[in-house]
Design a protein around this motif. Structure first.
Motif, mmCIF file in Angstrom:
data_model
loop_
_atom_site.group_PDB
_atom_site.id
_atom_site.type_symbol
_atom_site.label_atom_id
_atom_site.label_comp_id
_atom_site.label_asym_id
_atom_site.label_seq_id
_atom_site.Cartn_x
_atom_site.Cartn_y
_atom_site.Cartn_z
ATOM 1 N N ALA A 75 0.832 -1.208 0.000
ATOM 2 C CA ALA A 75 0.000 0.000 0.000
ATOM 3 C C ALA A 75 0.870 1.263 0.000
ATOM 4 O O ALA A 75 0.599 2.221 -0.735
ATOM 5 N N GLU A 76 1.930 1.255 0.789
ATOM 6 C CA GLU A 76 2.846 2.406 0.836
ATOM 7 C C GLU A 76 3.564 2.580 -0.504
ATOM 8 O O GLU A 76 3.727 3.698 -0.998
ATOM 9 N N GLY A 77 3.983 1.484 -1.106
ATOM 10 C CA GLY A 77 4.663 1.542 -2.387
ATOM 11 C C GLY A 77 3.756 2.042 -3.497
ATOM 12 O O GLY A 77 4.166 2.833 -4.349
ATOM 13 N N ILE A 78 2.502 1.597 -3.483
ATOM 14 C CA ILE A 78 1.533 2.060 -4.485
ATOM 15 C C ILE A 78 1.281 3.551 -4.321
ATOM 16 O O ILE A 78 1.212 4.294 -5.305
ATOM 17 N N ALA A 79 1.149 4.008 -3.077
ATOM 18 C CA ALA A 79 0.942 5.438 -2.832
ATOM 19 C C ALA A 79 2.123 6.255 -3.345
ATOM 20 O O ALA A 79 1.944 7.300 -3.980
ATOM 21 N N ALA A 80 3.335 5.782 -3.098
ATOM 22 C CA ALA A 80 4.538 6.503 -3.556
ATOM 23 C C ALA A 80 4.629 6.501 -5.085
ATOM 24 O O ALA A 80 4.942 7.532 -5.692
ATOM 25 N N LEU A 81 4.351 5.356 -5.718
ATOM 26 C CA LEU A 81 4.397 5.276 -7.175
ATOM 27 C C LEU A 81 3.323 6.172 -7.793
ATOM 28 O O LEU A 81 3.571 6.881 -8.773
ATOM 29 N N GLY A 82 2.135 6.176 -7.203
ATOM 30 C CA GLY A 82 1.064 7.036 -7.694
ATOM 31 C C GLY A 82 1.415 8.503 -7.575
ATOM 32 O O GLY A 82 1.152 9.297 -8.481
ATOM 33 N N ALA A 83 2.041 8.881 -6.447
ATOM 34 C CA ALA A 83 2.459 10.274 -6.258
ATOM 35 C C ALA A 83 3.516 10.661 -7.296
ATOM 36 O O ALA A 83 3.480 11.762 -7.854
ATOM 37 N N GLU A 84 4.448 9.753 -7.568
ATOM 38 C CA GLU A 84 5.479 10.022 -8.577
ATOM 39 C C GLU A 84 4.856 10.204 -9.961
ATOM 40 O O GLU A 84 5.204 11.130 -10.700
ATOM 41 N N ALA A 85 3.915 9.322 -10.310
ATOM 42 C CA ALA A 85 3.256 9.414 -11.613
ATOM 43 C C ALA A 85 2.416 10.689 -11.718
ATOM 44 O O ALA A 85 2.380 11.326 -12.768
ATOM 45 N N ALA A 86 1.774 11.078 -10.621
ATOM 46 C CA ALA A 86 0.981 12.309 -10.624
ATOM 47 C C ALA A 86 1.881 13.535 -10.777
ATOM 48 O O ALA A 86 1.567 14.448 -11.540
ATOM 49 N N ARG A 87 3.013 13.550 -10.056
ATOM 50 C CA ARG A 87 3.961 14.669 -10.178
ATOM 51 C C ARG A 87 4.504 14.787 -11.601
ATOM 52 O O ARG A 87 4.749 15.887 -12.084
ATOM 53 N N SER A 88 4.686 13.652 -12.250
ATOM 54 C CA SER A 88 5.225 13.678 -13.612
ATOM 55 C C SER A 88 4.156 14.072 -14.627
ATOM 56 O O SER A 88 4.470 14.296 -15.793
ATOM 57 N N LYS A 100 4.554 -1.981 -15.382
ATOM 58 C CA LYS A 100 5.548 -2.952 -14.912
ATOM 59 C C LYS A 100 6.021 -2.587 -13.504
ATOM 60 O O LYS A 100 6.198 -3.471 -12.658
ATOM 61 N N ARG A 101 6.227 -1.317 -13.254
ATOM 62 C CA ARG A 101 6.653 -0.887 -11.919
ATOM 63 C C ARG A 101 5.577 -1.202 -10.873
ATOM 64 O O ARG A 101 5.882 -1.656 -9.766
ATOM 65 N N PHE A 102 4.318 -0.980 -11.225
ATOM 66 C CA PHE A 102 3.199 -1.286 -10.342
ATOM 67 C C PHE A 102 3.143 -2.788 -10.039
ATOM 68 O O PHE A 102 3.013 -3.206 -8.889
ATOM 69 N N MET A 103 3.280 -3.605 -11.073
ATOM 70 C CA MET A 103 3.225 -5.053 -10.880
ATOM 71 C C MET A 103 4.450 -5.560 -10.117
ATOM 72 O O MET A 103 4.348 -6.496 -9.321
ATOM 73 N N ASP A 104 5.597 -4.940 -10.345
ATOM 74 C CA ASP A 104 6.803 -5.338 -9.623
ATOM 75 C C ASP A 104 6.669 -5.062 -8.122
ATOM 76 O O ASP A 104 7.178 -5.816 -7.302
ATOM 77 N N LEU A 105 5.976 -3.986 -7.767
ATOM 78 C CA LEU A 105 5.709 -3.725 -6.348
ATOM 79 C C LEU A 105 4.961 -4.905 -5.729
ATOM 80 O O LEU A 105 5.267 -5.339 -4.612
ATOM 81 N N HIS A 106 3.967 -5.413 -6.435
ATOM 82 C CA HIS A 106 3.222 -6.567 -5.932
ATOM 83 C C HIS A 106 4.143 -7.781 -5.773
ATOM 84 O O HIS A 106 4.111 -8.460 -4.752
ATOM 85 N N ARG A 107 4.955 -8.033 -6.794
ATOM 86 C CA ARG A 107 5.850 -9.193 -6.767
ATOM 87 C C ARG A 107 6.803 -9.132 -5.583
ATOM 88 O O ARG A 107 7.039 -10.123 -4.895
ATOM 89 N N ARG A 108 7.359 -7.941 -5.333
ATOM 90 C CA ARG A 108 8.366 -7.802 -4.281
ATOM 91 C C ARG A 108 7.778 -7.775 -2.874
ATOM 92 O O ARG A 108 8.410 -8.259 -1.941
#
Length: 118
Positions: free
Chosen positions: A21-34, A91-99
């Motif tokens: 959940a924390e990783g998804i929030a961080a990835l989403g924030a990065e994608a939103a900033r970009s 891929k980054r989103f799915m890799d978060l799940h894998r890890r």
């Protein structure tokens, strides 16, 4: 170009671990900033779903749950310049799940959106 990435996964997995959940929030924030992330959300379980369809020329309304092996679990809408860009974010989103959730299994389907803003 706009794309939607739809996550499909069995609902038997339960709630994600906090690290995911924390990783998804961080990835989403990065994608939103970009500037590429337009919208994202999780979806309630398929037991709460309703399907409206057409069968033999008649409208049908069917209440869930449904027996889909991998129902929709979440979505993300991206506004990117290339298909490769949305593939990279997915891929980054799915890799978060894998890890962070080693027993989890699922897939994301990426579809280009067409319409006035795409």
């Amino acid at each position: 170009m706009r794309f939607i990435a739809v996550l499909r996964t069995a609902e038997a997995h339960g709630f994600p671990p906090p690290e995911l959940a924390e990783g998804i929030a961080a990835l989403g924030a990065e994608a939103a900033r970009s500037g590429v992330l337009v919208d994202t959300a999780g979806l309630l379980p398929v037991a709460t779903a309703t399907r409206v369809g057409v069968t033999a020329g008649e409208l049908t309304v069917t209440e869930g749950p449904f027996d889909d092996p991998a129902p929709l679990g979440a979505y993300a809408v991206y506004d990117v310049t290339t298909r490769d860009e949305v593939i990279d974010w997915t891929k980054r989103f799915m890799d978060l799940h894998r890890r962070t959730w080693p027993t989890w299994e699922g897939e994301s389907e990426i579809r280009q959106i067409f319409g006035p803003e795409s």
